[in-house]
Design a protein around this motif. Structure first.
Motif, PDB file in Angstrom:
ATOM      1  N   GLU A  49     -62.188 -53.871 -74.166  1.00 15.59           N
ATOM      2  CA  GLU A  49     -61.826 -53.102 -75.344  1.00 15.59           C
ATOM      3  C   GLU A  49     -61.632 -51.621 -75.045  1.00 15.59           C
ATOM      4  O   GLU A  49     -60.794 -50.964 -75.641  1.00 15.59           O
ATOM      5  CB  GLU A  49     -62.901 -53.261 -76.415  1.00 15.59           C
ATOM      6  N   LYS A  50     -62.402 -51.086 -74.114  1.00 17.43           N
ATOM      7  CA  LYS A  50     -62.380 -49.648 -73.874  1.00 17.43           C
ATOM      8  C   LYS A  50     -61.678 -49.267 -72.576  1.00 17.43           C
ATOM      9  O   LYS A  50     -61.016 -48.250 -72.505  1.00 17.43           O
ATOM     10  CB  LYS A  50     -63.814 -49.111 -73.837  1.00 17.43           C
ATOM     11  N   GLY A  51     -61.839 -50.082 -71.548  1.00 13.05           N
ATOM     12  CA  GLY A  51     -61.386 -49.652 -70.234  1.00 13.05           C
ATOM     13  C   GLY A  51     -59.891 -49.707 -70.030  1.00 13.05           C
ATOM     14  O   GLY A  51     -59.345 -48.970 -69.219  1.00 13.05           O
ATOM     15  N   TYR A  52     -59.222 -50.588 -70.768  1.00 18.67           N
ATOM     16  CA  TYR A  52     -57.800 -50.772 -70.532  1.00 18.67           C
ATOM     17  C   TYR A  52     -56.942 -49.684 -71.164  1.00 18.67           C
ATOM     18  O   TYR A  52     -55.846 -49.414 -70.709  1.00 18.67           O
ATOM     19  CB  TYR A  52     -57.352 -52.120 -71.097  1.00 18.67           C
ATOM     20  N   LEU A  53     -57.410 -49.108 -72.251  1.00 18.30           N
ATOM     21  CA  LEU A  53     -56.561 -48.227 -73.055  1.00 18.30           C
ATOM     22  C   LEU A  53     -57.268 -46.906 -73.318  1.00 18.30           C
ATOM     23  O   LEU A  53     -58.405 -46.876 -73.783  1.00 18.30           O
ATOM     24  CB  LEU A  53     -56.235 -48.920 -74.384  1.00 18.30           C
ATOM     25  N   HIS A  54     -56.572 -45.809 -73.002  1.00 19.64           N
ATOM     26  CA  HIS A  54     -57.117 -44.473 -73.214  1.00 19.64           C
ATOM     27  C   HIS A  54     -56.117 -43.662 -74.035  1.00 19.64           C
ATOM     28  O   HIS A  54     -54.902 -43.836 -73.905  1.00 19.64           O
ATOM     29  CB  HIS A  54     -57.380 -43.776 -71.880  1.00 19.64           C
ATOM     30  N   ASP A 126     -55.289 -47.839 -67.432  1.00 17.90           N
ATOM     31  CA  ASP A 126     -55.600 -47.883 -66.011  1.00 17.90           C
ATOM     32  C   ASP A 126     -55.651 -49.321 -65.499  1.00 17.90           C
ATOM     33  O   ASP A 126     -56.150 -49.582 -64.409  1.00 17.90           O
ATOM     34  CB  ASP A 126     -56.922 -47.161 -65.713  1.00 17.90           C
ATOM     35  N   SER A 127     -55.136 -50.252 -66.298  1.00 14.75           N
ATOM     36  CA  SER A 127     -55.108 -51.651 -65.885  1.00 14.75           C
ATOM     37  C   SER A 127     -54.013 -51.867 -64.842  1.00 14.75           C
ATOM     38  O   SER A 127     -52.903 -51.336 -64.962  1.00 14.75           O
ATOM     39  CB  SER A 127     -54.850 -52.554 -67.096  1.00 14.75           C
ATOM     40  N   SER A 128     -54.321 -52.659 -63.811  1.00 13.65           N
ATOM     41  CA  SER A 128     -53.314 -52.972 -62.789  1.00 13.65           C
ATOM     42  C   SER A 128     -52.305 -53.979 -63.308  1.00 13.65           C
ATOM     43  O   SER A 128     -51.210 -54.121 -62.755  1.00 13.65           O
ATOM     44  CB  SER A 128     -53.999 -53.515 -61.533  1.00 13.65           C
ATOM     45  N   SER A 129     -52.641 -54.684 -64.376  1.00 18.71           N
ATOM     46  CA  SER A 129     -51.712 -55.625 -64.999  1.00 18.71           C
ATOM     47  C   SER A 129     -51.272 -55.090 -66.362  1.00 18.71           C
ATOM     48  O   SER A 129     -51.850 -54.156 -66.891  1.00 18.71           O
ATOM     49  CB  SER A 129     -52.371 -57.000 -65.149  1.00 18.71           C
ATOM     50  N   MET A 130     -50.260 -55.699 -66.909  1.00 19.35           N
ATOM     51  CA  MET A 130     -49.660 -55.214 -68.149  1.00 19.35           C
ATOM     52  C   MET A 130     -50.564 -55.504 -69.350  1.00 19.35           C
ATOM     53  O   MET A 130     -51.171 -56.560 -69.456  1.00 19.35           O
ATOM     54  CB  MET A 130     -48.307 -55.893 -68.366  1.00 19.35           C
ATOM     55  N   ILE A 131     -50.653 -54.523 -70.249  1.00 18.12           N
ATOM     56  CA  ILE A 131     -51.226 -54.757 -71.568  1.00 18.12           C
ATOM     57  C   ILE A 131     -50.161 -54.372 -72.594  1.00 18.12           C
ATOM     58  O   ILE A 131     -49.253 -53.578 -72.304  1.00 18.12           O
ATOM     59  CB  ILE A 131     -52.525 -53.970 -71.809  1.00 18.12           C
ATOM     60  N   THR A 132     -50.266 -54.927 -73.792  1.00 17.24           N
ATOM     61  CA  THR A 132     -49.271 -54.671 -74.833  1.00 17.24           C
ATOM     62  C   THR A 132     -49.967 -54.278 -76.123  1.00 17.24           C
ATOM     63  O   THR A 132     -50.772 -55.051 -76.662  1.00 17.24           O
ATOM     64  CB  THR A 132     -48.414 -55.926 -75.081  1.00 17.24           C
ATOM     65  N   VAL A 133     -49.679 -53.074 -76.589  1.00 13.31           N
ATOM     66  CA  VAL A 133     -50.216 -52.620 -77.876  1.00 13.31           C
ATOM     67  C   VAL A 133     -49.370 -53.252 -78.977  1.00 13.31           C
ATOM     68  O   VAL A 133     -48.153 -53.037 -79.048  1.00 13.31           O
ATOM     69  CB  VAL A 133     -50.198 -51.089 -77.986  1.00 13.31           C
ATOM     70  N   THR A 134     -50.014 -54.046 -79.826  1.00 12.68           N
ATOM     71  CA  THR A 134     -49.299 -54.783 -80.861  1.00 12.68           C
ATOM     72  C   THR A 134     -49.514 -54.218 -82.259  1.00 12.68           C
ATOM     73  O   THR A 134     -48.893 -54.681 -83.213  1.00 12.68           O
ATOM     74  CB  THR A 134     -49.748 -56.252 -80.858  1.00 12.68           C
ATOM     75  N   HIS A 195     -41.558 -54.267 -85.636  1.00 15.01           N
ATOM     76  CA  HIS A 195     -40.328 -54.288 -84.840  1.00 15.01           C
ATOM     77  C   HIS A 195     -40.528 -53.826 -83.403  1.00 15.01           C
ATOM     78  O   HIS A 195     -39.656 -54.029 -82.560  1.00 15.01           O
ATOM     79  CB  HIS A 195     -39.277 -53.388 -85.500  1.00 15.01           C
ATOM     80  N   HIS A 196     -41.642 -53.183 -83.104  1.00 23.79           N
ATOM     81  CA  HIS A 196     -41.849 -52.616 -81.769  1.00 23.79           C
ATOM     82  C   HIS A 196     -43.245 -52.959 -81.249  1.00 23.79           C
ATOM     83  O   HIS A 196     -44.174 -53.175 -82.033  1.00 23.79           O
ATOM     84  CB  HIS A 196     -41.704 -51.087 -81.798  1.00 23.79           C
ATOM     85  N   THR A 197     -43.370 -53.009 -79.937  1.00 23.98           N
ATOM     86  CA  THR A 197     -44.669 -53.025 -79.264  1.00 23.98           C
ATOM     87  C   THR A 197     -44.661 -51.917 -78.220  1.00 23.98           C
ATOM     88  O   THR A 197     -43.613 -51.322 -77.945  1.00 23.98           O
ATOM     89  CB  THR A 197     -44.948 -54.379 -78.584  1.00 23.98           C
ATOM     90  N   ILE A 198     -45.830 -51.635 -77.635  1.00 27.10           N
ATOM     91  CA  ILE A 198     -45.932 -50.578 -76.634  1.00 27.10           C
ATOM     92  C   ILE A 198     -46.529 -51.163 -75.353  1.00 27.10           C
ATOM     93  O   ILE A 198     -47.719 -51.487 -75.317  1.00 27.10           O
ATOM     94  CB  ILE A 198     -46.815 -49.423 -77.129  1.00 27.10           C
ATOM     95  N   PRO A 199     -45.709 -51.334 -74.297  1.00 22.79           N
ATOM     96  CA  PRO A 199     -46.250 -51.848 -73.039  1.00 22.79           C
ATOM     97  C   PRO A 199     -46.913 -50.727 -72.239  1.00 22.79           C
ATOM     98  O   PRO A 199     -46.405 -49.618 -72.158  1.00 22.79           O
ATOM     99  CB  PRO A 199     -45.002 -52.373 -72.327  1.00 22.79           C
ATOM    100  N   LEU A 200     -48.061 -51.021 -71.667  1.00 16.69           N
ATOM    101  CA  LEU A 200     -48.795 -50.054 -70.858  1.00 16.69           C
ATOM    102  C   LEU A 200     -49.403 -50.783 -69.657  1.00 16.69           C
ATOM    103  O   LEU A 200     -49.451 -52.006 -69.612  1.00 16.69           O
ATOM    104  CB  LEU A 200     -49.908 -49.391 -71.667  1.00 16.69           C
ATOM    105  N   GLY A 201     -49.906 -50.010 -68.697  1.00 18.76           N
ATOM    106  CA  GLY A 201     -50.521 -50.602 -67.520  1.00 18.76           C
ATOM    107  C   GLY A 201     -49.476 -51.170 -66.578  1.00 18.76           C
ATOM    108  O   GLY A 201     -48.263 -51.130 -66.838  1.00 18.76           O
ATOM    109  N   GLY A 202     -49.924 -51.729 -65.458  1.00 16.19           N
ATOM    110  CA  GLY A 202     -48.990 -52.286 -64.502  1.00 16.19           C
ATOM    111  C   GLY A 202     -47.992 -51.240 -64.059  1.00 16.19           C
ATOM    112  O   GLY A 202     -48.338 -50.126 -63.671  1.00 16.19           O
ATOM    113  N   ALA A 203     -46.712 -51.579 -64.165  1.00 13.00           N
ATOM    114  CA  ALA A 203     -45.650 -50.649 -63.789  1.00 13.00           C
ATOM    115  C   ALA A 203     -45.140 -49.833 -64.966  1.00 13.00           C
ATOM    116  O   ALA A 203     -44.225 -49.018 -64.804  1.00 13.00           O
ATOM    117  CB  ALA A 203     -44.494 -51.420 -63.158  1.00 13.00           C
ATOM    118  N   ALA A 204     -45.728 -50.024 -66.152  1.00 13.39           N
ATOM    119  CA  ALA A 204     -45.251 -49.315 -67.346  1.00 13.39           C
ATOM    120  C   ALA A 204     -45.730 -47.869 -67.335  1.00 13.39           C
ATOM    121  O   ALA A 204     -46.838 -47.564 -66.890  1.00 13.39           O
ATOM    122  CB  ALA A 204     -45.745 -50.017 -68.603  1.00 13.39           C
TER     123      ALA A 204
END
Length: 291
Positions: A49-54, A126-134, A195-204
């Motif tokens: 919950e906390k570590g992936y998104l800042h 700071d995730s090495s894999s993709m996360i998606t803010v929905t 209509h939109h999402t926000i990709p973060l982490g990984g290569a984003a």
């Protein structure tokens, strides 16, 4: 009691004591293991919950607000200052310790247009894999009466140039929110995350959102932002983005003692040209500088 019987009784007592000690050790071992597993699960949930998104918040600077916008003040304007606004001599800079605000409305059908301040929200993972803010929701909203008494509005052609999300803080709980403010978006005025999402982490790359809290005239609100996101394993998580409550000032209401003025741009240009505060070429020869 015979000596043999006493020895037998003593032996049984020793066996019982050894059994109880062993049971206690085993129980402690398995309890500690269970507590460790519970602790690990809680830590994993916390990390998810906390570590992936800042998020980092930056308020829009007072001087960055452009027309159309309003300025609010707790101090009333004097009669001379009011006359100066009407003559075109003064603009919103005459207000002391003012707070700038931009307005937002969903159009003619909007029963509660309001105003507020813009914050830039930098989102990074700071995730090495993709996360998606929905989704990002406004939560813990608390509103009270505003202390502002004076407003000067500076108009412009068209709508606010702010591009991002607007949260109407005093709409009924559970109704759609987080509206698209970018007039170039074909879904303007609709919920952003429909209509939109926000990709973060990984290569984003990190993302920056412009977030506008909208309060009714006469209201002052504090609120939080809570993000919902999914990780690459499909798990859903949520986290509060702001460390301190966000603040939205809706400006003075229409009660007794409030002042609402609007800058007339043509009058302002004329006054400045007549008093030599604009270059002659900017005045187009229409306005004569007074002797």
């Amino acid at each position: 009691m015979s000596r043999g019987r006493r020895l037998a009784t003593y032996g049984i007592a020793l066996l019982c004591a050894a059994f109880l000690v062993g049971l206690g050790l085993a129980r402690s071992y398995f309890t500690a293991g269970t507590e460790a597993r519970i602790g690990d699960n809680a830590q994993s949930a916390l990390d998810a919950e906390k570590g992936y998104l800042h998020a980092a918040f930056r308020p829009m600077l007072r001087g960055a607000y452009g027309p159309p916008y309003s300025a609010f003040s707790r101090a009333p304007l004097s009669a001379r200052e009011i006359d100066g606004v009407h003559r075109g001599e003064y603009d919103s800079s005459v207000l002391r310790d003012s707070v700038a605000a931009t307005g937002f409305s969903l159009g003619a059908q909007d029963a509660s247009p309001g105003s507020g301040q813009v914050s830039y929200v930098d989102l990074v993972s700071d995730s090495s894999s993709m996360i998606t803010v929905t989704g990002i929701d406004a939560t813990h909203i608390r509103c009270r009466k505003s202390g502002m008494v004076a407003e000067i509005h500076t108009p412009a052609q068209g709508d606010s140039p702010i591009k991002g999300l607007a949260y109407k803080l005093q709409d009924r709980a559970g109704t759609p929110n987080g509206f698209i403010t970018d007039i170039e978006d074909p879904h303007w005025g609709e919920p952003y995350f429909a209509h939109h999402t926000i990709p973060l982490g990984g290569a984003a790359a990190p993302q920056t959102l412009s977030v506008l809290g909208v309060a009714d005239p006469g209201a002052y609100c504090t609120w939080d932002l809570e993000a919902h996101f999914t990780t690459d394993d499909g798990a859903e998580h949520h986290t509060r983005l702001n460390a301190e409550p966000l603040v939205t000032e809706g400006g003075p209401g229409n009660g007794l003692g409030t002042q609402h003025l609007q800058v007339d741009l043509a009058t302002q240009i004329r006054w400045r040209c007549e008093h030599g505060q604009r270059k002659p070429e900017e005045c187009g020869g229409v306005f004569r500088i007074r002797p």
